[in-house]
Design a protein around this motif. Structure first.
Motif, PDB file in Angstrom:
ATOM      1  N   ASP A   1      -4.146   4.166  -6.087  1.00 33.54           N
ATOM      2  CA  ASP A   1      -2.605   4.156  -6.438  1.00 33.54           C
ATOM      3  C   ASP A   1      -2.423   5.848  -6.346  1.00 33.54           C
ATOM      4  OD1 ASP A   1      -3.416   5.460  -8.711  1.00 33.54           O
ATOM      5  OD2 ASP A   1      -2.928   3.830 -10.126  1.00 33.54           O
ATOM      6  N   ARG A   2      -1.436   6.079  -6.812  1.00 33.01           N
ATOM      7  CA  ARG A   2      -0.851   7.604  -6.708  1.00 33.01           C
ATOM      8  C   ARG A   2      -1.765   8.581  -7.493  1.00 33.01           C
ATOM      9  NH1 ARG A   2       5.864   7.423  -6.905  1.00 33.01           N
ATOM     10  NH2 ARG A   2       6.221   6.483  -4.969  1.00 33.01           N
ATOM     11  N   ARG A   3      -2.424   8.051  -8.628  1.00 35.59           N
ATOM     12  CA  ARG A   3      -3.142   8.724  -9.434  1.00 35.59           C
ATOM     13  C   ARG A   3      -4.600   8.441  -9.248  1.00 35.59           C
ATOM     14  NH1 ARG A   3      -0.295  10.891 -13.740  1.00 35.59           N
ATOM     15  NH2 ARG A   3       1.795  10.574 -13.528  1.00 35.59           N
TER      16      ARG A   3
ATOM     17  N   GLY B   1       2.371 -16.675  -9.663  1.00 32.30           N
ATOM     18  CA  GLY B   1       2.539 -15.671  -8.564  1.00 32.30           C
ATOM     19  C   GLY B   1       3.233 -14.465  -8.421  1.00 32.30           C
ATOM     20  N   LYS B   2       3.644 -13.688  -9.477  1.00 30.06           N
ATOM     21  CA  LYS B   2       4.039 -12.396  -9.226  1.00 30.06           C
ATOM     22  C   LYS B   2       2.769 -11.203  -9.716  1.00 30.06           C
ATOM     23  CE  LYS B   2       8.741 -13.396 -10.080  1.00 30.06           C
ATOM     24  NZ  LYS B   2       8.741 -14.652 -10.233  1.00 30.06           N
ATOM     25  N   TRP B   3       2.810 -10.322  -8.842  1.00 33.03           N
ATOM     26  CA  TRP B   3       2.075  -9.298  -8.817  1.00 33.03           C
ATOM     27  C   TRP B   3       2.335  -8.041  -9.691  1.00 33.03           C
ATOM     28  CZ3 TRP B   3      -2.885  -8.105  -8.445  1.00 33.03           C
ATOM     29  CH2 TRP B   3      -3.281  -7.010  -7.945  1.00 33.03           C
ATOM     30  N   TYR B   4       1.734  -7.832 -10.726  1.00 28.66           N
ATOM     31  CA  TYR B   4       1.969  -6.641 -11.549  1.00 28.66           C
ATOM     32  C   TYR B   4       0.805  -5.598 -11.591  1.00 28.66           C
ATOM     33  CZ  TYR B   4       5.311  -9.980 -13.764  1.00 28.66           C
ATOM     34  OH  TYR B   4       6.597 -10.669 -13.754  1.00 28.66           O
ATOM     35  N   THR B   5       1.404  -4.344 -11.933  1.00 34.05           N
ATOM     36  CA  THR B   5       0.232  -3.220 -12.068  1.00 34.05           C
ATOM     37  C   THR B   5       0.293  -2.539 -13.197  1.00 34.05           C
ATOM     38  OG1 THR B   5       2.175  -1.947 -11.334  1.00 34.05           O
ATOM     39  CG2 THR B   5       0.780  -3.017  -9.496  1.00 34.05           C
TER      40      THR B   5
ATOM     41  N   TRP C   1       0.185  -1.469  -4.728  1.00 29.68           N
ATOM     42  CA  TRP C   1      -0.909  -1.002  -5.394  1.00 29.68           C
ATOM     43  C   TRP C   1      -0.727   0.800  -5.296  1.00 29.68           C
ATOM     44  CZ3 TRP C   1      -3.520  -1.955  -9.553  1.00 29.68           C
ATOM     45  CH2 TRP C   1      -4.441  -1.126  -9.884  1.00 29.68           C
ATOM     46  N   GLU C   2      -0.382   1.150  -3.935  1.00 27.16           N
ATOM     47  CA  GLU C   2      -0.507   2.495  -3.445  1.00 27.16           C
ATOM     48  C   GLU C   2       0.688   3.273  -4.096  1.00 27.16           C
ATOM     49  OE1 GLU C   2      -3.004   2.424   0.591  1.00 27.16           O
ATOM     50  OE2 GLU C   2      -0.933   2.398   0.641  1.00 27.16           O
ATOM     51  N   VAL C   3       1.701   2.582  -4.444  1.00 26.92           N
ATOM     52  CA  VAL C   3       2.887   3.446  -5.100  1.00 26.92           C
ATOM     53  C   VAL C   3       2.841   3.083  -6.478  1.00 26.92           C
ATOM     54  CG1 VAL C   3       4.364   3.297  -3.008  1.00 26.92           C
ATOM     55  CG2 VAL C   3       4.574   1.572  -5.109  1.00 26.92           C
ATOM     56  N   ARG C   4       1.653   2.713  -7.118  1.00 25.23           N
ATOM     57  CA  ARG C   4       1.568   2.640  -8.449  1.00 25.23           C
ATOM     58  C   ARG C   4       1.677   3.752  -9.353  1.00 25.23           C
ATOM     59  NH1 ARG C   4      -3.735   1.389 -11.807  1.00 25.23           N
ATOM     60  NH2 ARG C   4      -3.358   0.371 -13.473  1.00 25.23           N
TER      61      ARG C   4
END
Length: 335
Positions: A6-8, A271-275, A306-309
């Motif tokens: 992710d961003r971090r 079915g929802k994707w949470y970060t 995920w990559e913008v998390r």
């Protein structure tokens, strides 16, 4: 394949999958009876099927996921859960499969779960006192039921850890008895600070018993405890070892946030994707799974999310106090 980060620069390594939003307990820190008395739970066709969960795991696993943990609600309420475990065990890149449960059905199900390929189980138990535990779980259920489940899980060869949420004025007097009981049996007990997951549990920082104060109680009871180094990135519990080799852990989301090393992605039972455990909204993957989307499209969607998390709720809470936010409930997303 290159693991997603992710961003971090936090990699995706741990996957939490909620298989059901219903629970047979009404724990006051999670699903208080007064808040859930008229709650509309998901219908059967709204839950992801085992085929859909398996497909999701097979799509995401090659991108860094090493661990899968099944949660709820109470996951053992989902019929034929051992069949799902058997399917996930066949995903060769997954190293370990775990389960978080209140333990009520564990005594009769531990053998089938182990045979299906389950590696470890985390059992929620907040007191040894029947009166205190009955109050905490909101159903009057005896701790003996859960303790028998823990014993059977151990007999079947499952790795067992016990989780105790500590809330000031409710069960903080149980800290020492719980420590003594599980130390004697060489079962790792993990103390969890009372957290503001969701909005139904009337969280207030004044109700939090810090891990540092609990550690002080244990040192008075047992003497020196040796701090242990983390075994892996993303390990949420700070571990200590007694002089006899038994371990105890502390999950300190409030007093010592660990957002900086969080490697967990979460899939809700619909079915929802949470970060983040403290998220407000997720990305609908069920629609993609049911609309004919390709595996590549689903993988691309998950990767983009995920990559913008940039989640770090607990760190922000620590700086800014209790923030007003419409957080999802733990019973929906799983702990």
């Amino acid at each position: 394949m290159t693991p997603w980060t992710d961003r971090r620069r936090r990699p995706l390594e741990d996957l939490r999958i909620s298989v059901i939003d219903k629970c047979n307990f009404r724990c006051r820190y999670c699903m208080p009876e007064e808040a859930f008395r008229h709650h509309q739970f998901l219908k059967r066709d709204e839950l992801l099927s085992f085929d859909e969960i398996e497909r999701f795991v097979r799509i995401i696993a090659p991108h860094g996921v090493k661990k899968v943990r099944l949660t709820g609600g109470e996951p053992l309420l989902r019929a034929n859960l051992d069949e799902l475990i058997r399917r996930l065990r066949a995903v060769t890149t997954i190293e370990t499969i775990g389960l978080t449960t209140n333990g009520v059905y564990l005594e009769r199900m531990a053998k089938a779960l182990k045979q299906a390929g389950l590696d470890r189980v985390n059992v929620s138990l907040d007191a040894l006192s029947a009166e205190t535990f009955g109050m905490m779980n909101g159903r009057g259920t005896s701790p003996e039921t859960v303790l028998r489940g823990i014993d059977e899980a151990k007999r079947q060869g499952l790795e067992v850890k016990v989780n105790m949420v500590v809330r000031k004025g409710w069960n903080d007097h149980e800290v020492a008895p719980m420590a003594a009981y599980f130390k004697e049996r060489n079962i790792t007990l993990r103390y969890i600070e009372f957290m503001d997951v969701g909005t139904a549990n009337e969280w207030n920082v004044e109700h939090v018993v810090s891990s540092e104060s609990i550690l002080g109680v244990l040192r008075q009871q047992n003497g020196l405890l040796e701090p242990l180094a983390p075994e892996a990135l993303g390990e949420v519990a700070k571990r200590y070892r007694y002089d006899d080799g038994a371990e105890v852990g502390f999950i300190s989301s409030v007093s010592q946030p660990f957002c900086g090393t969080c490697t967990r992605g979460r899939l809700s039972s619909d079915g929802k994707w949470y970060t983040c455990l403290f998220a407000e909204e997720g990305t609908d993957i069920r629609e993609l799974l049911r609309s004919g989307a390709s595996d590549d499209l689903i993988a691309m969607t998950l990767k983009m999310v995920w990559e913008v998390r940039d989640d770090r709720y607990s760190e922000e809470r620590s700086r800014n106090g209790n923030r007003t936010r419409n957080r999802i409930e733990m019973s929906y997303i799983g702990g």
